[in-house]
Design a protein around this motif. Structure first.
Motif, PDB file in Angstrom:
ATOM      1  N   VAL A 115     -22.008  -8.381 -12.405  1.00 24.95           N
ATOM      2  CA  VAL A 115     -22.533  -9.974 -11.584  1.00 24.95           C
ATOM      3  C   VAL A 115     -23.035  -9.779 -10.325  1.00 24.95           C
ATOM      4  O   VAL A 115     -23.004  -9.126  -9.357  1.00 24.95           O
ATOM      5  CB  VAL A 115     -21.664 -11.099 -10.551  1.00 24.95           C
ATOM      6  N   VAL A 116     -24.431 -10.892  -9.824  1.00 22.24           N
ATOM      7  CA  VAL A 116     -25.171 -11.027  -8.718  1.00 22.24           C
ATOM      8  C   VAL A 116     -25.138 -11.961  -7.969  1.00 22.24           C
ATOM      9  O   VAL A 116     -25.495 -13.208  -8.850  1.00 22.24           O
ATOM     10  CB  VAL A 116     -26.732 -10.598  -9.579  1.00 22.24           C
ATOM     11  N   ASN A 117     -24.746 -12.369  -6.748  1.00 23.24           N
ATOM     12  CA  ASN A 117     -24.794 -13.643  -6.059  1.00 23.24           C
ATOM     13  C   ASN A 117     -26.148 -13.523  -5.918  1.00 23.24           C
ATOM     14  O   ASN A 117     -26.871 -12.736  -4.889  1.00 23.24           O
ATOM     15  CB  ASN A 117     -23.785 -13.062  -4.486  1.00 23.24           C
TER      16      ASN A 117
ATOM     17  N   ASP B   2     -13.266  -7.720 -13.890  1.00 21.98           N
ATOM     18  CA  ASP B   2     -12.427  -7.597 -14.989  1.00 21.98           C
ATOM     19  C   ASP B   2     -13.623  -8.076 -16.271  1.00 21.98           C
ATOM     20  O   ASP B   2     -14.296  -9.279 -16.638  1.00 21.98           O
ATOM     21  CB  ASP B   2     -11.338  -8.746 -15.031  1.00 21.98           C
ATOM     22  N   PHE B   3     -14.130  -7.145 -16.756  1.00 23.67           N
ATOM     23  CA  PHE B   3     -15.065  -7.080 -17.556  1.00 23.67           C
ATOM     24  C   PHE B   3     -15.404  -8.121 -18.786  1.00 23.67           C
ATOM     25  O   PHE B   3     -15.557  -8.784 -19.575  1.00 23.67           O
ATOM     26  CB  PHE B   3     -15.868  -6.192 -17.827  1.00 23.67           C
ATOM     27  N   ALA B   4     -13.253  -7.189 -19.301  1.00 27.69           N
ATOM     28  CA  ALA B   4     -13.304  -8.133 -20.446  1.00 27.69           C
ATOM     29  C   ALA B   4     -13.051  -9.297 -20.224  1.00 27.69           C
ATOM     30  O   ALA B   4     -13.142 -10.593 -21.424  1.00 27.69           O
ATOM     31  CB  ALA B   4     -11.531  -7.123 -21.245  1.00 27.69           C
ATOM     32  N   GLY B   5     -12.475 -10.490 -19.255  1.00 27.05           N
ATOM     33  CA  GLY B   5     -12.452 -11.340 -18.845  1.00 27.05           C
ATOM     34  C   GLY B   5     -13.455 -11.744 -18.890  1.00 27.05           C
ATOM     35  O   GLY B   5     -13.373 -13.200 -19.458  1.00 27.05           O
ATOM     36  N   VAL B   6     -14.803 -11.714 -18.161  1.00 27.55           N
ATOM     37  CA  VAL B   6     -15.716 -12.290 -18.244  1.00 27.55           C
ATOM     38  C   VAL B   6     -16.296 -12.171 -19.339  1.00 27.55           C
ATOM     39  O   VAL B   6     -17.154 -13.318 -19.603  1.00 27.55           O
ATOM     40  CB  VAL B   6     -16.567 -11.219 -17.201  1.00 27.55           C
TER      41      VAL B   6
ATOM     42  N   ALA C 216     -14.071 -14.081  -2.924  1.00 26.55           N
ATOM     43  CA  ALA C 216     -14.636 -15.014  -1.249  1.00 26.55           C
ATOM     44  C   ALA C 216     -16.442 -14.962  -1.950  1.00 26.55           C
ATOM     45  O   ALA C 216     -16.537 -15.630  -1.425  1.00 26.55           O
ATOM     46  CB  ALA C 216     -14.056 -14.433  -0.188  1.00 26.55           C
ATOM     47  N   LYS C 217     -17.258 -14.027  -1.428  1.00 30.79           N
ATOM     48  CA  LYS C 217     -18.862 -14.227  -1.681  1.00 30.79           C
ATOM     49  C   LYS C 217     -19.057 -14.344  -3.500  1.00 30.79           C
ATOM     50  O   LYS C 217     -19.918 -15.187  -2.826  1.00 30.79           O
ATOM     51  CB  LYS C 217     -19.041 -12.424  -0.821  1.00 30.79           C
ATOM     52  N   THR C 218     -18.082 -14.233  -4.144  1.00 26.09           N
ATOM     53  CA  THR C 218     -18.634 -14.869  -5.248  1.00 26.09           C
ATOM     54  C   THR C 218     -18.599 -16.681  -5.464  1.00 26.09           C
ATOM     55  O   THR C 218     -18.946 -17.562  -5.551  1.00 26.09           O
ATOM     56  CB  THR C 218     -17.875 -14.185  -6.181  1.00 26.09           C
TER      57      THR C 218
ATOM     58  N   HIS D 199     -11.748 -13.250 -12.215  1.00 27.88           N
ATOM     59  CA  HIS D 199     -12.380 -12.562 -13.656  1.00 27.88           C
ATOM     60  C   HIS D 199     -12.386 -11.537 -11.682  1.00 27.88           C
ATOM     61  O   HIS D 199     -13.067 -10.291 -12.177  1.00 27.88           O
ATOM     62  CB  HIS D 199     -12.620 -12.124 -13.959  1.00 27.88           C
ATOM     63  N   MET D 200     -12.893 -12.284 -10.311  1.00 25.64           N
ATOM     64  CA  MET D 200     -13.803 -10.960  -9.832  1.00 25.64           C
ATOM     65  C   MET D 200     -12.714 -10.058  -9.018  1.00 25.64           C
ATOM     66  O   MET D 200     -11.540 -10.394  -8.447  1.00 25.64           O
ATOM     67  CB  MET D 200     -14.357 -11.234  -8.821  1.00 25.64           C
ATOM     68  N   ALA D 201     -13.156  -8.859  -8.542  1.00 30.77           N
ATOM     69  CA  ALA D 201     -11.823  -8.272  -7.825  1.00 30.77           C
ATOM     70  C   ALA D 201     -11.295  -8.462  -6.291  1.00 30.77           C
ATOM     71  O   ALA D 201     -12.190  -9.923  -6.076  1.00 30.77           O
ATOM     72  CB  ALA D 201     -12.878  -7.097  -7.178  1.00 30.77           C
TER      73      ALA D 201
END
Length: 196
Positions: A169-171, A151-155, A76-78, A69-71
Motif C-alpha cells: 500500500v502506498v500513501n 494483512d495481505f489476505a484481508g486486503v 493513522a497515516k493511511t 487491514h493495516m498494521a
C-alpha cells in the motif's frame, strides 16, 4: 564521472527523497496520477508483461475498510494521506500479452500457460513496476509512503480478487509536518558491487 541527470533531479528522485509518514491535506488529483502513470508505464518488464495493477482508494468508506487491514503503526497515516494506492500483481497478465508483446503473441501460452509460473513472474515484475511508480510519484513533486505492514489476505479479500495478489500500500501526497524519520544508513559501494 557524473550522471547526465542534473543534481536537482537526482536529489528529487533519490538523495533527498524519503518515505513520508505525514501528509498535508492538499489533494492528489486524477491528472497527477495520470501523469505519473504516463511516465512510469515505459519502465521495462519481462516480455513487456506489465502485471502491476493500481487500486486508488479515494472514498471515505473504502479508506475506512482499508485502514482496518493495516498494521497498527500504519493506520493513522493511511487514514490521513490525501491518496492511497493498493499495488497488486495481476496473475492473469498473460491475457494481455498478444497486444503487449505482438511480435511473439504465442508467449502467452508457451511461457505463461501455467498459473504458478505466472504468479512468480507477476510478483517479480509488478514489484519492479512498483519501484517505478514510487519514483514517478517523486518526479511529480509528491512524496510516497510505501508500506507492507498490512494483512495481505484481508486486503485481497476486501479490494481484489483471486487473480490479483497485493504487494504493498502506498500513501501519496505532499509531505506534512515531521514527515521524515532520520535517514537510515546505506551499504557502501564495495559492500554491494562485485566484479568478476
Amino acid at each position: 564521472m557524473s550522471l547526465v541527470l542534473d543534481s536537482a533531479a537526482q536529489d528529487l528522485l533519490f538523495r533527498e527523497a524519503r518515505t513520508a509518514n505525514t501528509f498535508t491535506d492538499e489533494p492528489v488529483t486524477e491528472e497527477q496520477v495520470q501523469a505519473i502513470y504516463e511516465l512510469v508505464k515505459y519502465g521495462p518488464t519481462a516480455f513487456n508483461q506489465s502485471p502491476l495493477r493500481i487500486t486508488l482508494v479515494r472514498s471515505p468508506e473504502a479508506r475506512e475498510r482499508l485502514v482496518q487491514h493495516m498494521a497498527e503503526g500504519n493506520q493513522a497515516k493511511t487514514a490521513t494521506a490525501p491518496l492511497v494506492a493498493i499495488l497488486s500483481a495481476d496473475n492473469e497478465f498473460h491475457e494481455e500479452l498478444p497486444a503487449l508483446f505482438p511480435h511473439f503473441p504465442q508467449a502467452k501460452d508457451v511461457f505463461f500457460g501455467e498459473r504458478p509460473v505466472r504468479e512468480g513472474s507477476a510478483a517479480m515484475n509488478a514489484a519492479l513496476q512498483a519501484a517505478y511508480f514510487i519514483i514517478g510519484i517523486r518526479a511529480a513533486g509528491l512524496a510516497a509512503g510505501p508500506m507492507t505492514g498490512l494483512d495481505f489476505a484481508g486486503v485481497q479479500k476486501e479490494f481484489l480478487d483471486d487473480d490479483h495478489t497485493p504487494l504493498m500500500v502506498v500513501n501519496i501526497g505532499r509531505p506534512g509536518e515531521d514527515a521524515w524519520f532520520p535517514r537510515s544508513p546505506r551499504l557502501a559501494y564495495d559492500d554491494v558491487i562485485t566484479t568478476v
